[in-house]
Design an enzyme around this catalytic site. Structure first.
Site, PDB file in Angstrom:
ATOM      1  N   ARG A   1      67.385  38.383  42.754  1.00 46.45           N
ATOM      2  CA  ARG A   1      66.760  38.970  43.931  1.00 46.45           C
ATOM      3  C   ARG A   1      66.618  37.868  44.967  1.00 46.45           C
ATOM      4  NH1 ARG A   1      68.276  43.199  42.825  1.00 46.45           N
ATOM      5  NH2 ARG A   1      67.125  45.095  42.289  1.00 46.45           N
TER       6      ARG A   1
ATOM      7  N   GLU B   1      66.620  40.639  53.039  1.00 42.48           N
ATOM      8  CA  GLU B   1      67.821  41.477  53.110  1.00 42.48           C
ATOM      9  C   GLU B   1      67.573  42.780  53.886  1.00 42.48           C
ATOM     10  OE1 GLU B   1      70.495  43.423  49.561  1.00 42.48           O
ATOM     11  OE2 GLU B   1      69.774  41.371  49.309  1.00 42.48           O
TER      12      GLU B   1
ATOM     13  N   HIS C   1      75.618  41.818  48.924  1.00 43.75           N
ATOM     14  CA  HIS C   1      75.020  42.479  47.763  1.00 43.75           C
ATOM     15  C   HIS C   1      76.046  43.371  47.045  1.00 43.75           C
ATOM     16  CE1 HIS C   1      70.837  43.525  46.061  1.00 43.75           C
ATOM     17  NE2 HIS C   1      71.744  43.725  45.126  1.00 43.75           N
TER      18      HIS C   1
END
Length: 320
Positions: free
Chosen positions: A239, A268, A286
């Protein structure tokens, strides 16, 4: 009565077709995650939500919904730090995830980033596309060889082990790992080290593979980055907020480490301009699970969790 299900973002056709066969489905087509206001409405308007990364099921939301209509959040993905799990449980809402479906795809992306960063592949592709490449030269864009080097894995769960297997058996890498609990059987030749700093100091490549959440927020910060060797590279497929992005940018700008490969970001989808400007950073949008068969498997596993819940059975991947 047919349970009313909200699917928070567009899913593969196979997943939607199966959901429609059992549930009264509302399929949200917005590309952005649910806001807190939308998450609150979802808790009141639906019996279940198939939730996705970033949907704001925060403690604030659950504080406003002490007895919601929604009874289960079936998360699409293994990471669920966008859900306030304790608050959900206190409101009587079950939370599940999809752990096994993402392991191999995420490990593959880690190896992709390792190779791209070590061999300067992103920088090289930009050179070719810019028209600036003048042809092969003996000393052009010399990167690093990863075969036979030492890999450090931060977090030795399913994904961490899958990365280590690929690196050891595919590239002959020596494996070290840091994990909060003792791993009795790593499943391959691997050495568990007692501290994060020792791992960072002793490895040529470090891959971060821990879950997100408060316990791992900024786990990789100035101190651990300072321990890395100047030729070492950092890879994050966990993460974004596990890594202190400001500290990482500083380490790269000062060339205290050789490079970083990132598939996730602290805020993000915002990526700092300073990070975008660094040729030593390989930046992916991602892509960890971005393969059709993987996303289908994730959606079908989420539906397995929903089906079990509404059949009165144990939810197979329940996290709260």
């Amino acid at each position: 009565m047919t349970p009313k299900l909200l699917i928070s973002r567009t899913m593969p056709d196979r997943v939607v077709t199966r959901a429609l066969a059992r549930y009264d489905v509302t399929l949200r087509e917005d590309l952005d995650p649910l806001t807190e206001a939308q998450a609150l409405a979802a808790l009141y308007d639906h019996d279940a939500v198939l939730t996705t990364l970033g949907d704001a099921f925060t403690a604030t939301v659950f504080a406003q919904a002490p007895a919601p209509r929604c009874r289960i959040l079936a998360n699409f993905g293994v990471g669920y730090n966008h859900i306030a799990v304790a608050a959900a449980k206190a409101s009587g809402v079950v939370v599940s995830n999809t752990p096994g479906a993402v392991t191999d795809a995420t490990a593959d992306i880690a190896l992709t980033l390792m190779l791209m960063t070590a061999r300067r592949a992103g920088e090289g592709e930009r050179l070719v596309r810019s028209g600036g490449w003048k042809g092969w030269q003996p000393t052009q864009m010399l990167g690093q060889h990863i075969t036979g080097k030492r890999l450090g894995v931060v977090g030795f769960g399913r994904i961490g082990k899958a990365i280590a297997r690929r690196a050891h058996f595919g590239f002959g890498m020596e494996i070290m790992f840091f994990n909060r609990s003792t791993v009795e059987d790593p499943g391959m030749p691997a050495t568990q080290v007692a501290s994060l700093t020792a791992l960072m100091a002793g490895c040529d490549v470090v891959v971060v593979a821990v879950p997100g959440g408060a316990a791992t927020h900024h786990l990789i910060g100035s101190e651990s980055l300072a321990a890395m060797q100047p030729h070492a590279i950092l890879i994050n497929i966990a993460r974004g907020d596990v890594v202190d992005e400001t500290a990482l940018i500083d380490a790269l700008q000062q060339r205290r480490i050789a490079g970083a490969g990132l598939d996730v970001y602290e805020h993000e989808p915002l990526v700092p301009p300073a990070l975008l400007a660094l040729d030593s950073a390989v930046l992916l949008p991602h892509l960890g699970t971005a393969a059709l068969e993987v996303r289908e498997a994730m959606g079908l596993m989420a539906l397995d969790n929903l089906d079990a819940f509404f059949d009165g059975q144990e939810v197979p991947n329940r996290v709260a």
